[in-house]
Design an enzyme around this catalytic site. Structure first.
Site, PDB file in Angstrom:
ATOM      1  CB  CYS A 191     -47.981  47.574 -37.291  1.00 36.28           C
ATOM      2  SG  CYS A 191     -47.115  46.006 -37.386  1.00 36.28           S
ATOM      3  CB  CYS A 226     -45.508  46.604 -40.134  1.00 39.25           C
ATOM      4  SG  CYS A 226     -46.810  45.684 -39.372  1.00 39.25           S
ATOM      5  CG  ASP A 227     -44.852  50.502 -40.466  1.00 37.25           C
ATOM      6  OD1 ASP A 227     -44.654  49.840 -41.504  1.00 37.25           O
ATOM      7  OD2 ASP A 227     -45.982  50.880 -40.111  1.00 37.25           O
TER       8      ASP A 227
END
Ligand code: NAP
Length: 305
Positions: A132, A135-136
């Protein structure tokens, strides 16, 4: 005893909730481990009708959740640990504790990221391995990254990651991309993105964090090491249907088979969204099938008193 239980809180589940709530069926929606589904892990959604400037995936989910709540949808956080669809009323168990009976069930449990299954990948998950970018990506500011895959997800992830990374290498197992033309063009024109063709990741390297990947050129058989701070795996998804195996009909890949709209082979059980759609898998088609499942469930309840 519930009229309708909806499993899954992505666009399919939330749309089914909006419709069944407005039909006064007081739906209960079980949110699942990944609340909001795949859109909660994505960035900008440019192709969802009605948003000429695009909308962030998590924002779209938040708005739809509020819309469903407005008409009386109840939410239950947690994952379904068991489901019995062999007799009606159906039962679903949440986190091994709470068991709920329902007259109809809408399965909208979506799909999950497929992993490469190579050494180092599972061990370094969350320590440089990710599925992701949204997200990261932020954690890799000023770093070099590798993305695996040749589809739209790989193009989207790599393009997004160039906001943070100094260079993104896309390793693809063939020499042509599967991604749509517009996404290919966007990635190809991005000077921070380079493509490594005919190559697979054989191993993720690193002690406590990712430091590199071992690549194998499938044409020449040669292996090489590439330094990277992170590996983003973007090679597709698999339907979240393990719990229903042997209870509803599925295809060879585990996608639930539907007919006459969203009907499964079990009367009273309906499926919507990516869990039954190996072909289109779009936000708008997921929402559309969630609406269909709600109407199918409503008519089923009417027909059964
Ligand atoms: P996908 O289209 O199935 O592509 C998966 C890619 O990963 C393919 O290039 C495939 O290679 C590669 N791959 C699969 N298994 C692999 C393995 N074990 N090792 C190495 N490479 C592997 O999946 P997706 O990109 O996630 O897209 C899924 C659907 O969502 C598509 O319909 C797509 O259009 C849609 N989508 C749309 C958007 C958007 O419009 N914004 C964004 C993301 C996704 P091969 O090509 O050789 O098979």
């Amino acid at each position: 005893m519930r009229n309708v239980v909806i499993l899954g809180s992505g666009l399919a589940g939330l749309t089914a909730a909006i419709y069944t709530a407005r039909a006064n069926l007081s739906p209960l929606l079980v949110e699942g481990a990944q609340a909001g589904g795949q859109l909660s892990l994505t960035t900008e959604v440019e192709n969802y009708p009605g948003f000429p400037k695009g909308i962030m995936g998590p924002q779209l989910i938040q708005d739809m959740r509020a819309q469903a709540a407005r008409f009386g949808t109840e939410y239950l956080s947690g994952d379904v640990s068991a489901a019995d669809l062999k007799r009606s009323p159906f039962t679903v168990t949440i986190e091994g504790e709470q068991t709920i009976e329902t007259k109809t069930l809408i399965i909208a449990t979506g799909a999950s990221a497929i992993m490469l299954g190579v050494p180092g990948e599972a061990r370094l998950m969350g320590h440089g391995v990710s599925t992701c970018a949204t997200c990261d990506g932020y954690f890799f500011r000023g770093k070099e990254l590798v993305v695996v895959g040749g589809g739209d997800s790989a193009m989207e992830e790599s393009t997004f990651l160039t906001k943070f990374a100094t260079r993104v290498s896309v390793a693809h197992r063939r020499d042509t991309l599967r991604a749509s033309k517009i996404m290919q063009d966007r990635a190809s024109k991005n000077e921070k993105i380079t493509f490594i063709w005919n190559s697979v990741v054989e191993e993720v390297l690193g002690g406590s964090v990712v430091t590199g990947v071992r690549l194998r050129n499938v044409a020449s058989g040669e292996t090489s090491e590439l330094k990277t701070a992170g590996l983003f795996v973007a090679i597709g998804h698999t339907p979240n249907t393990g719990l229903f195996m042997g209870q509803v009909e599925m295809d060879a890949k585990g996608y639930i088979l539907t007919k006459n709209g969203t009907h499964t082979n079990v009367p009273g059980v309906f499926a919507a969204g990516d869990v039954q759609d190996p072909k289109y898998r779009q936000a708008v088609t997921a929402a559309g099938s969630g609406c269909m499942a709600a109407i199918d469930a409503e008519r089923f309840l009417e027909g059964h008193g």
